[in-house]
Design an enzyme around this catalytic site. Sequence first.
Site, PDB file in Angstrom:
ATOM      1  N   HIS A 184      -5.680 -10.054  -7.603  1.00  0.00           N
ATOM      2  CA  HIS A 184      -6.776  -9.169  -7.192  1.00  0.00           C
ATOM      3  C   HIS A 184      -7.905  -9.453  -8.192  1.00  0.00           C
ATOM      4  O   HIS A 184      -7.748  -9.167  -9.386  1.00  0.00           O
ATOM      5  CB  HIS A 184      -6.311  -7.703  -7.250  1.00  0.00           C
ATOM      6  CG  HIS A 184      -7.378  -6.723  -6.883  1.00  0.00           C
ATOM      7  ND1 HIS A 184      -7.214  -5.357  -7.007  1.00  0.00           N
ATOM      8  CD2 HIS A 184      -8.631  -6.896  -6.388  1.00  0.00           C
ATOM      9  CE1 HIS A 184      -8.309  -4.747  -6.609  1.00  0.00           C
ATOM     10  NE2 HIS A 184      -9.184  -5.655  -6.237  1.00  0.00           N
ATOM     11  N   ASP A 193     -11.484  -7.247  -1.104  1.00  0.00           N
ATOM     12  CA  ASP A 193     -12.687  -7.112  -0.264  1.00  0.00           C
ATOM     13  C   ASP A 193     -12.747  -8.069   0.917  1.00  0.00           C
ATOM     14  O   ASP A 193     -13.843  -8.496   1.293  1.00  0.00           O
ATOM     15  CB  ASP A 193     -13.949  -7.286  -1.122  1.00  0.00           C
ATOM     16  CG  ASP A 193     -14.285  -6.024  -1.885  1.00  0.00           C
ATOM     17  OD1 ASP A 193     -13.539  -5.034  -1.737  1.00  0.00           O
ATOM     18  OD2 ASP A 193     -15.278  -6.027  -2.638  1.00  0.00           O
ATOM     19  N   MET A 247       0.850  -1.195   0.000  1.00  0.00           N
ATOM     20  CA  MET A 247       0.000   0.000   0.000  1.00  0.00           C
ATOM     21  C   MET A 247       0.883   1.240   0.000  1.00  0.00           C
ATOM     22  O   MET A 247       1.584   1.507   0.978  1.00  0.00           O
ATOM     23  CB  MET A 247      -0.897   0.024   1.243  1.00  0.00           C
ATOM     24  CG  MET A 247      -2.064  -0.934   1.174  1.00  0.00           C
ATOM     25  SD  MET A 247      -3.066  -0.867   2.666  1.00  0.00           S
ATOM     26  CE  MET A 247      -2.146  -1.939   3.760  1.00  0.00           C
ATOM     27  N   VAL A 248       0.836   1.954  -1.120  1.00  0.00           N
ATOM     28  CA  VAL A 248       1.600   3.190  -1.213  1.00  0.00           C
ATOM     29  C   VAL A 248       1.232   4.090  -0.039  1.00  0.00           C
ATOM     30  O   VAL A 248       0.053   4.211   0.306  1.00  0.00           O
ATOM     31  CB  VAL A 248       1.304   3.892  -2.566  1.00  0.00           C
ATOM     32  CG1 VAL A 248       1.765   5.345  -2.548  1.00  0.00           C
ATOM     33  CG2 VAL A 248       1.962   3.135  -3.712  1.00  0.00           C
ATOM     34  N   ALA A 250      -5.700  -5.347   2.094  1.00  0.00           N
ATOM     35  CA  ALA A 250      -5.215  -3.957   2.153  1.00  0.00           C
ATOM     36  C   ALA A 250      -6.129  -3.136   3.062  1.00  0.00           C
ATOM     37  O   ALA A 250      -5.814  -2.903   4.241  1.00  0.00           O
ATOM     38  CB  ALA A 250      -5.155  -3.364   0.746  1.00  0.00           C
ATOM     39  N   ARG A 251      -7.308  -2.721   2.559  1.00  0.00           N
ATOM     40  CA  ARG A 251      -8.154  -1.778   3.315  1.00  0.00           C
ATOM     41  C   ARG A 251      -8.654  -2.361   4.631  1.00  0.00           C
ATOM     42  O   ARG A 251      -8.808  -1.632   5.618  1.00  0.00           O
ATOM     43  CB  ARG A 251      -9.309  -1.314   2.431  1.00  0.00           C
ATOM     44  CG  ARG A 251      -8.843  -0.379   1.308  1.00  0.00           C
ATOM     45  CD  ARG A 251      -9.889  -0.250   0.233  1.00  0.00           C
ATOM     46  NE  ARG A 251     -10.169  -1.548  -0.368  1.00  0.00           N
ATOM     47  CZ  ARG A 251     -11.213  -1.808  -1.135  1.00  0.00           C
ATOM     48  NH1 ARG A 251     -12.085  -0.855  -1.392  1.00  0.00           N
ATOM     49  NH2 ARG A 251     -11.381  -3.020  -1.650  1.00  0.00           N
ATOM     50  N   CYS A 281      -1.577  -2.252 -10.808  1.00  0.00           N
ATOM     51  CA  CYS A 281      -1.957  -0.861 -10.520  1.00  0.00           C
ATOM     52  C   CYS A 281      -2.691  -0.261 -11.723  1.00  0.00           C
ATOM     53  O   CYS A 281      -2.149  -0.221 -12.828  1.00  0.00           O
ATOM     54  CB  CYS A 281      -0.721  -0.022 -10.208  1.00  0.00           C
ATOM     55  SG  CYS A 281      -1.140   1.700  -9.875  1.00  0.00           S
TER      56      CYS A 281
HETATM   57  C1  LIG Z   1      -4.053   3.045   0.074  1.00  0.00           C
HETATM   58  C2  LIG Z   1      -3.792   1.938  -0.916  1.00  0.00           C
HETATM   59  C3  LIG Z   1      -2.546   1.841  -1.508  1.00  0.00           C
HETATM   60  C4  LIG Z   1      -2.293   0.798  -2.409  1.00  0.00           C
HETATM   61  N1  LIG Z   1      -1.029   0.686  -2.937  1.00  0.00           N
HETATM   62  C5  LIG Z   1      -0.738  -0.432  -3.689  1.00  0.00           C
HETATM   63  C6  LIG Z   1       0.600  -0.694  -4.080  1.00  0.00           C
HETATM   64  O1  LIG Z   1       1.536   0.019  -3.735  1.00  0.00           O
HETATM   65  N2  LIG Z   1       0.818  -1.793  -4.855  1.00  0.00           N
HETATM   66  C7  LIG Z   1      -0.186  -2.652  -5.236  1.00  0.00           C
HETATM   67  O2  LIG Z   1       0.064  -3.647  -5.923  1.00  0.00           O
HETATM   68  N3  LIG Z   1      -1.445  -2.416  -4.853  1.00  0.00           N
HETATM   69  C8  LIG Z   1      -1.744  -1.353  -4.072  1.00  0.00           C
HETATM   70  N4  LIG Z   1      -3.016  -1.169  -3.611  1.00  0.00           N
HETATM   71  C9  LIG Z   1      -4.036  -2.181  -3.936  1.00  0.00           C
HETATM   72  C10 LIG Z   1      -4.121  -3.201  -2.805  1.00  0.00           C
HETATM   73  O3  LIG Z   1      -2.879  -3.853  -2.609  1.00  0.00           O
HETATM   74  C11 LIG Z   1      -5.220  -4.247  -3.062  1.00  0.00           C
HETATM   75  O4  LIG Z   1      -4.900  -4.981  -4.225  1.00  0.00           O
HETATM   76  C12 LIG Z   1      -6.590  -3.613  -3.260  1.00  0.00           C
HETATM   77  O5  LIG Z   1      -6.804  -2.556  -2.335  1.00  0.00           O
HETATM   78  C13 LIG Z   1      -7.690  -4.665  -3.048  1.00  0.00           C
HETATM   79  O6  LIG Z   1      -7.575  -5.260  -1.770  1.00  0.00           O
HETATM   80  P1  LIG Z   1      -8.512  -4.849  -0.521  1.00  0.00           P
HETATM   81  O7  LIG Z   1      -9.937  -5.055  -0.960  1.00  0.00           O
HETATM   82  O8  LIG Z   1      -8.087  -5.759   0.584  1.00  0.00           O
HETATM   83  O9  LIG Z   1      -8.290  -3.390  -0.224  1.00  0.00           O
HETATM   84  C14 LIG Z   1      -3.307  -0.139  -2.738  1.00  0.00           C
HETATM   85  C15 LIG Z   1      -4.559  -0.009  -2.127  1.00  0.00           C
HETATM   86  C16 LIG Z   1      -4.804   0.986  -1.219  1.00  0.00           C
HETATM   87  C17 LIG Z   1      -6.173   1.069  -0.561  1.00  0.00           C
END
Ligand SMILES: Cc1cc2nc3c(=O)[nH]c(=O)nc-3n(C[C@H](O)[C@H](O)[C@H](O)COP(=O)(O)O)c2cc1C
EC number: 1.3.1.90
Length: 397
Positions: free
Chosen positions: A262, A294, A110-111, A316-317, A192
Amino acid sequence: MMTQNLGASRSAQSEAPGGVGGSALLCWTEPACERRRARIWWALRAQRVEEAEVAGLALSSVSRRTPGASSVLRAEEKSDCIQTTSCQERKKDPIEMFHSGQLVKVCAPMVRYSKLSFRTLVRKYDCDLCYTPMIVAADFVRSAKARDSEFTTNQGDCPLIVQFAANDARLLSDAARIVCPYANGIDINCGCPQRWALAEGYGACLINKPELVRDMVKQVRNQVENPRFSVSIKIRIHDDLTRTVDLCRKAEATGVSWITVHGRTVEERHQPVHYEAIKIIKESMSIPIVANGDIRSLKEAENVWHITGTDGVMVARGLLANPAMFAGYEETPLKCIWDWVDIALELGTPYMCFHQHLMYMMEKITSRQEKRIFNALSSTSAVLDYLTDHYGIDRTS
Ligand SMILES: Cc1cc2nc3c(=O)[nH]c(=O)nc-3n(C[C@H](O)[C@H](O)[C@H](O)COP(=O)(O)O)c2cc1C
């Protein structure tokens, strides 16, 4: 706690604060008195009265140091660290974990967020494997400043995967060689969907360039000697799933260690995740597959693991909102909030990051009015006072 930045010059490192065992102090953008107050507060809470007293003196000299000195490892300590954390000695091998038959729980890249402090927090709450935020490989290779600001780690930060944005095999393998002594592997971001990334040839456009992915994986494999150093990819799916399966098979044939999927296409944002597609990909492959999208609780993680048949789940979230979710907590426990405060202050976390994480964690447990007040706070000590006033300092609940 010893912390490593890679890009700092020797001279900057030799001037680094050494009074707290090599730990960073607090954000350099804050006034010195803020830092002192917060540090004394932290030491007292941890019942380190002696350290609190010393902090009162030691921090009086902090304001004379340059921002570059926030690199927290002195040169002589750094060479020790390289030896003791070399990848051969990294005990927890992610590839073995994926083959254990247990659910592997992964903190997503997560950036801005999946940095050392946050990784330290989620590891305390049953997270098995952490990713750094995405780092642009070309910048990382060319600029010491980029290395210093983008990648920090320490001995407890293991197992660790460094994720890169790359479109060039040579640059990626150079970046991989730099991080090899400090990490268990690298990951190539092929998911991304942001416009800037696609324009640069990074991220999700790579799912349409299997040959480039193959070249990058091959080059890293050739350049990094350690066979246990993993090379993984994180992808989104195509509308036509046969293309995703084809990409994954080609990646597998080139030596990719595992693939995180994803379960959304590049165009999809909030649409439901296609777990069925992840299941099909898993059934078509021999290497480990990690499901992403999710997942908001341990129960959901276990459910996705069962229905997709994958080897792990990435979140992530859900972890931003509740860093303790992998340990089975339905909401962020207060203890986790205090743990964040302690870790963030000990490792030295910029105020914006420190505060933003708390906003995420407290989202569900604060009223709208409380949020308005909390979100407007603008200094570490104001945050600490707010937390103490509202939640006391009881760390057990
Ligand atoms: C704040 C934020 C930053 C993210 N940065 C990256 C990243 O640096 N590299 C990446 O592959 N995905 C990044 N993602 C995507 C997540 O790794 C993930 O694939 C996506 O949010 C879906 O997962 P989740 O439903 O658990 O949030 C980011 C997501 C969020 C919310």
